[in-house]
Design a protein around this motif. Structure first.
Motif, mmCIF file in Angstrom:
data_model
loop_
_atom_site.group_PDB
_atom_site.id
_atom_site.type_symbol
_atom_site.label_atom_id
_atom_site.label_comp_id
_atom_site.label_asym_id
_atom_site.label_seq_id
_atom_site.Cartn_x
_atom_site.Cartn_y
_atom_site.Cartn_z
ATOM 1 N N TYR A 93 0.842 -1.207 0.000
ATOM 2 C CA TYR A 93 0.000 0.000 0.000
ATOM 3 C C TYR A 93 0.872 1.251 0.000
ATOM 4 C CZ TYR A 93 -3.181 3.611 1.746
ATOM 5 O OH TYR A 93 -3.891 4.768 1.911
ATOM 6 N N LYS A 125 2.273 1.762 -3.342
ATOM 7 C CA LYS A 125 1.251 1.799 -4.389
ATOM 8 C C LYS A 125 1.488 0.697 -5.431
ATOM 9 C CE LYS A 125 0.340 6.772 -4.039
ATOM 10 N NZ LYS A 125 0.250 8.044 -4.781
ATOM 11 N N LEU A 133 -8.504 0.660 6.187
ATOM 12 C CA LEU A 133 -8.307 0.323 4.780
ATOM 13 C C LEU A 133 -9.222 -0.829 4.394
ATOM 14 C CD1 LEU A 133 -4.398 0.419 4.590
ATOM 15 C CD2 LEU A 133 -5.982 2.163 3.754
ATOM 16 N N LEU A 188 -6.218 -1.768 -1.911
ATOM 17 C CA LEU A 188 -6.584 -1.259 -0.594
ATOM 18 C C LEU A 188 -7.125 0.152 -0.770
ATOM 19 C CD1 LEU A 188 -3.576 -2.506 1.566
ATOM 20 C CD2 LEU A 188 -5.904 -3.416 1.524
ATOM 21 N N ASN A 240 -8.803 3.582 1.022
ATOM 22 C CA ASN A 240 -9.000 4.343 2.240
ATOM 23 C C ASN A 240 -10.485 4.587 2.469
ATOM 24 O OD1 ASN A 240 -9.015 6.720 4.118
ATOM 25 N ND2 ASN A 240 -6.813 6.517 3.848
ATOM 26 N N ASP A 282 -6.216 10.273 1.385
ATOM 27 C CA ASP A 282 -4.993 9.661 0.862
ATOM 28 C C ASP A 282 -4.106 10.722 0.233
ATOM 29 O OD1 ASP A 282 -5.447 6.242 -0.359
ATOM 30 O OD2 ASP A 282 -4.906 7.042 1.593
#
Length: 310
Positions: free
Chosen positions: A90, A93, A130, A144, A146, A153
């Motif tokens: 996460y 990314k 998440l 994932l 938010n 984010d």
């Protein structure tokens, strides 16, 4: 996956006698991030241990042979390592796939994949806010998300550290369940239960005093104001319009229900208020669409009148 993390996972799998103090795991994102993520997993582990100790062990568990306990411990370990892995992905990314999770983390426990993934996803939701979604069922690709959508984010993009959305959702939940307005004392009482104390650095969330009246107030998630006619002055927290825009009372109630392992309807009074909030939002959307449609129609007529017809 970084070579250092692979080495660490292989070492845990082959021999479980290695001391964490002597580990030399390398992380391309720097030692601080690796330490923070590892601390997050330790926090989850300690919370689950406490929860397990609060009730009497079921008879079915007492009767299990030692081999089953060993197997269960291995599965538990995979859950915590998978949380570590998913947080790492996460932060960077990077794409999350079942193939990678099985190859790098689950390994010989592939038959327990769904259980391990479900438990890890539950920790990510209740501790870090998440949501895990499977976006490609054929190739088993996950993301994932938010719970406060992408704007929060974006605010955190300068530091892809441990997400604090779960804590913020908990604070919003306290405000909601206290009549949409919670005193500073009520908020701190909740934070203390979670192990966060004013003026004391927390190894996951940092300085709570910085989060409440600084970050979340300055970022317009919370309103911090003096209680009317209070002498000496007392202060309270409310939802800021940005919080209303990025989440709903029903979503916050659903989050709290999952934390308490129940359903939103179990909190009948708050559930009814959340339903009313959903209805009001739906009506507001209908009115907004009707207004936009009327404006578009009026603009179209005005443009039609401005041009001569043949």
């Amino acid at each position: 996956m970084p070579q250092g993390l692979k080495s660490k996972l292989r070492a845990r799998e082959k021999c479980r006698q290695r001391s964490t103090a002597s580990g030399t795991t390398r992380n391309p994102q720097g030692p601080q991030r690796a330490t923070t993520t590892g601390a997050a997993v330790s926090y989850i582990r300690s919370n689950e241990t406490v929860n397990n100790q609060t009730g009497e062990r079921p008879r079915s568990l007492q009767a299990r042979p030692a081999t089953e306990y060993v197997q269960r411990n291995h599965v538990d370990e995979k859950v915590f390592i998978l949380v570590y892995y998913l947080l790492y992905k996460y932060q960077l990314k990077e794409q999350i796939t079942k193939v990678d999770m099985v190859r790098n983390i689950i390994q010989m426990h592939k038959s327990h994949f769904h259980e391990i993934l479900k438990r890890a996803a539950g920790h990510l939701e209740t501790v870090f806010g998440l949501d895990m979604k499977e976006v490609d069922p054929n190739r088993h690709i996950y993301v994932l998300i938010n719970k406060l959508y992408l704007s929060y984010d974006a605010m955190m993009s300068y530091d892809r550290g441990i997400p604090k959305t779960g804590l913020l959702m908990t604070v919003l939940g306290v405000i909601f369940t206290k009549g949409n307005c919670a005193t500073e004392g009520e908020i701190w009482q909740m934070l203390n239960v979670m192990g966060l104390y004013e003026g004391r650095m927390h190894f996951i969330f940092g300085e709570p005093r910085k989060l409440l009246p600084k970050d979340w107030v300055e970022e317009n998630y919370l309103v911090y104001q003096q209680v009317a006619n209070s002498d000496p002055p007392r202060y309270e927290f409310l939802w800021h319009p940005r919080a209303y825009a990025e989440t709903t009372k029903m979503q916050v109630l659903e989050f709290l229900a999952k934390v308490h392992d129940t359903f939103p309807s179990a909190f009948s009074t708050w559930y009814e208020e959340a339903l009313r909030d959903e209805e009001e939002r739906a009506q507001a959307r209908v009115v907004a669409r009707a207004r936009i449609s009327a404006m578009a129609s009026a603009r179209s007529r005005a443009m039609s009148c401005s041009f001569p017809h043949p």
